[in-house]
Design a protein around this motif. Structure first.
Motif, PDB file in Angstrom:
ATOM      1  N   GLN A 124      23.844  33.246  25.417  1.00 15.22           N
ATOM      2  CA  GLN A 124      25.463  33.116  25.323  1.00 15.22           C
ATOM      3  C   GLN A 124      25.462  34.420  25.178  1.00 15.22           C
ATOM      4  OE1 GLN A 124      27.071  29.844  23.450  1.00 15.22           O
ATOM      5  NE2 GLN A 124      29.387  31.725  23.144  1.00 15.22           N
ATOM      6  N   LYS A 126      29.236  35.585  24.947  1.00 20.27           N
ATOM      7  CA  LYS A 126      30.667  35.503  24.142  1.00 20.27           C
ATOM      8  C   LYS A 126      31.073  34.063  24.583  1.00 20.27           C
ATOM      9  CE  LYS A 126      34.250  38.834  24.139  1.00 20.27           C
ATOM     10  NZ  LYS A 126      34.594  38.981  22.543  1.00 20.27           N
ATOM     11  N   SER A 127      32.153  33.776  24.079  1.00 24.03           N
ATOM     12  CA  SER A 127      32.857  32.620  24.151  1.00 24.03           C
ATOM     13  C   SER A 127      34.404  33.443  24.094  1.00 24.03           C
ATOM     14  CB  SER A 127      32.966  32.099  23.010  1.00 24.03           C
ATOM     15  OG  SER A 127      32.901  31.945  21.557  1.00 24.03           O
ATOM     16  N   LYS A 147      32.160  24.561  28.542  1.00 26.48           N
ATOM     17  CA  LYS A 147      33.051  24.260  27.193  1.00 26.48           C
ATOM     18  C   LYS A 147      31.617  24.096  25.549  1.00 26.48           C
ATOM     19  CE  LYS A 147      37.262  21.845  26.455  1.00 26.48           C
ATOM     20  NZ  LYS A 147      37.534  23.028  25.352  1.00 26.48           N
ATOM     21  N   THR A 148      32.327  24.610  25.166  1.00 26.60           N
ATOM     22  CA  THR A 148      31.363  24.047  24.121  1.00 26.60           C
ATOM     23  C   THR A 148      32.482  23.741  22.788  1.00 26.60           C
ATOM     24  OG1 THR A 148      31.429  26.071  22.640  1.00 26.60           O
ATOM     25  CG2 THR A 148      29.670  24.852  23.502  1.00 26.60           C
ATOM     26  N   PHE A 151      35.776  26.327  22.399  1.00 27.04           N
ATOM     27  CA  PHE A 151      35.595  27.276  22.489  1.00 27.04           C
ATOM     28  C   PHE A 151      34.893  27.131  24.314  1.00 27.04           C
ATOM     29  CE2 PHE A 151      35.523  28.454  18.262  1.00 27.04           C
ATOM     30  CZ  PHE A 151      36.101  28.872  18.169  1.00 27.04           C
ATOM     31  N   TYR A 152      35.149  28.271  25.114  1.00 26.79           N
ATOM     32  CA  TYR A 152      34.401  27.745  26.568  1.00 26.79           C
ATOM     33  C   TYR A 152      33.600  29.175  26.103  1.00 26.79           C
ATOM     34  CZ  TYR A 152      38.078  25.610  28.567  1.00 26.79           C
ATOM     35  OH  TYR A 152      39.262  24.513  28.398  1.00 26.79           O
ATOM     36  N   ALA A 153      32.103  28.936  26.601  1.00 29.02           N
ATOM     37  CA  ALA A 153      30.994  29.387  26.189  1.00 29.02           C
ATOM     38  C   ALA A 153      30.515  30.204  28.264  1.00 29.02           C
ATOM     39  CB  ALA A 153      29.816  29.028  25.841  1.00 29.02           C
ATOM     40  N   TYR A 154      30.044  31.936  27.622  1.00 23.18           N
ATOM     41  CA  TYR A 154      29.519  32.425  29.030  1.00 23.18           C
ATOM     42  C   TYR A 154      28.675  33.055  28.446  1.00 23.18           C
ATOM     43  CZ  TYR A 154      30.073  35.924  32.526  1.00 23.18           C
ATOM     44  OH  TYR A 154      29.734  36.265  33.850  1.00 23.18           O
ATOM     45  N   SER A 155      27.692  32.164  29.499  1.00 18.62           N
ATOM     46  CA  SER A 155      26.299  32.342  29.337  1.00 18.62           C
ATOM     47  C   SER A 155      26.108  33.064  30.597  1.00 18.62           C
ATOM     48  CB  SER A 155      25.196  31.394  29.176  1.00 18.62           C
ATOM     49  OG  SER A 155      25.785  30.934  27.169  1.00 18.62           O
ATOM     50  N   TYR A 185      20.410  23.882  27.565  1.00 21.37           N
ATOM     51  CA  TYR A 185      21.303  23.350  28.317  1.00 21.37           C
ATOM     52  C   TYR A 185      19.961  21.898  29.145  1.00 21.37           C
ATOM     53  CZ  TYR A 185      24.201  26.864  27.486  1.00 21.37           C
ATOM     54  OH  TYR A 185      25.395  28.403  26.305  1.00 21.37           O
ATOM     55  N   ARG A 190      25.677  21.638  26.366  1.00 16.53           N
ATOM     56  CA  ARG A 190      24.687  23.105  25.501  1.00 16.53           C
ATOM     57  C   ARG A 190      24.162  21.496  24.681  1.00 16.53           C
ATOM     58  NH1 ARG A 190      26.642  27.202  21.954  1.00 16.53           N
ATOM     59  NH2 ARG A 190      27.206  26.491  21.280  1.00 16.53           N
TER      60      ARG A 190
END
Length: 197
Positions: A124, A126-127, A147-148, A151-155, A185, A190
Motif C-alpha cells: 500500500q 497511499k490512502s 475500501k478500508t 479510507f480507500y487504499a491504493y496498493s 488481501y 484487506r
C-alpha cells in the motif's frame, strides 16, 4: 534415178517451206509458252517464298508474344506472389499483435480471478478519503484499490509470497514512498498489515 518434174519439185519446196514456217511458228509458240511457264513458275516461287516468310513471321511474332506474355505473366505472378506474401506477412503481424492483446486480457482476468480467490500480498502506497481517484484503472492488473473504512487504499503489486512483497516495498521506499507497507488481501478485502521486513 527417178525424174521429178519441176512443178512437183516446186510444190515440194513449197510444202517444205510451209512445214518450216509451221515449225518455226511452233518453236516460237513453244519458246513463248516456256517463257510464260518460267514467268509463272518464278511468280509462284516468289509467292510461295513470300507466303512462307509471312507464315514464319507470324509464327515468330506469335511465339515471341506468347513468350513475352508468359514472361510478363510469370513476372506478374511473381509480383502477385510477392504482394500476396506481403499481405500474408502483414496479416501474421496483425494476428501476433491481436494474440499479444488477448494474452494481456487473459492475464488480466487470470490475475483478477487469482486476486479474488487466493491470499495475496500487495504494497500500500497511499490512502484517500474520497473514492474520486484517477490513479486506478480496471486495466491495471498489478494494482488494488480497496475500501478500508473510512479510507480507500491504493496498493501496487500483487504477489503470492510475503517475501516478494517485502522486496518490492524496499524498492518503493528507496524511490520515495517512505510510508509504504505490505498488506495481505483475500476476496478483494484487506486481511491485515504484514511485517514490512
Amino acid at each position: 534415178m527417178p525424174f521429178i518434174e519441176e512443178t512437183d519439185l516446186l510444190d515440194l519446196h513449197k510444202d517444205i517451206e510451209k512445214s518450216q514456217i509451221i515449225n518455226e511458228r511452233l518453236l516460237d509458240q513453244i519458246k513463248f509458252k516456256n517463257k510464260d511457264l518460267r514467268r509463272v513458275r518464278i511468280q509462284r516461287n516468289v509467292l510461295v517464298g513470300i507466303t512462307t516468310l509471312f507464315i514464319l513471321g507470324i509464327i515468330g511474332l506469335t511465339s515471341f508474344s506468347v513468350g513475352v506474355n508468359s514472361s510478363n505473366n510469370q513476372q506478374n505472378n511473381l509480383l502477385v506472389s510477392i504482394d500476396s506474401l506481403d499481405a500474408i506477412k502483414a496479416r501474421i503481424d496483425n494476428l501476433k499483435e491481436q494474440n499479444q492483446e488477448l494474452s494481456l486480457v487473459k492475464e488480466f482476468y487470470l490475475a483478477k480471478q487469482f486476486l479474488e480467490k487466493e491470499k495475496i500480498y500487495s504494497v500500500q502506497v497511499k490512502s484517500f478519503v474520497d473514492n474520486n481517484v484517477t490513479l486506478t484503472s480496471d486495466a491495471l492488473t498489478n494494482t488494488l484499490f480497496v475500501k478500508t473504512n473510512p479510507f480507500y487504499a491504493y496498493s501496487l503489486g500483487t504477489f503470492e509470497t510475503l517475501e516478494e512483497a517485502q522486496k518490492f516495498r524496499k524498492q518503493l521506499v528507496n524511490i520515495g514512498f517512505e510510508d509504504a507497507f505490505v498488506a495481505s488481501y483475500k476476496d478483494g478485502e484487506r486481511l491485515q498489515i504484514e511485517d514490512p521486513f
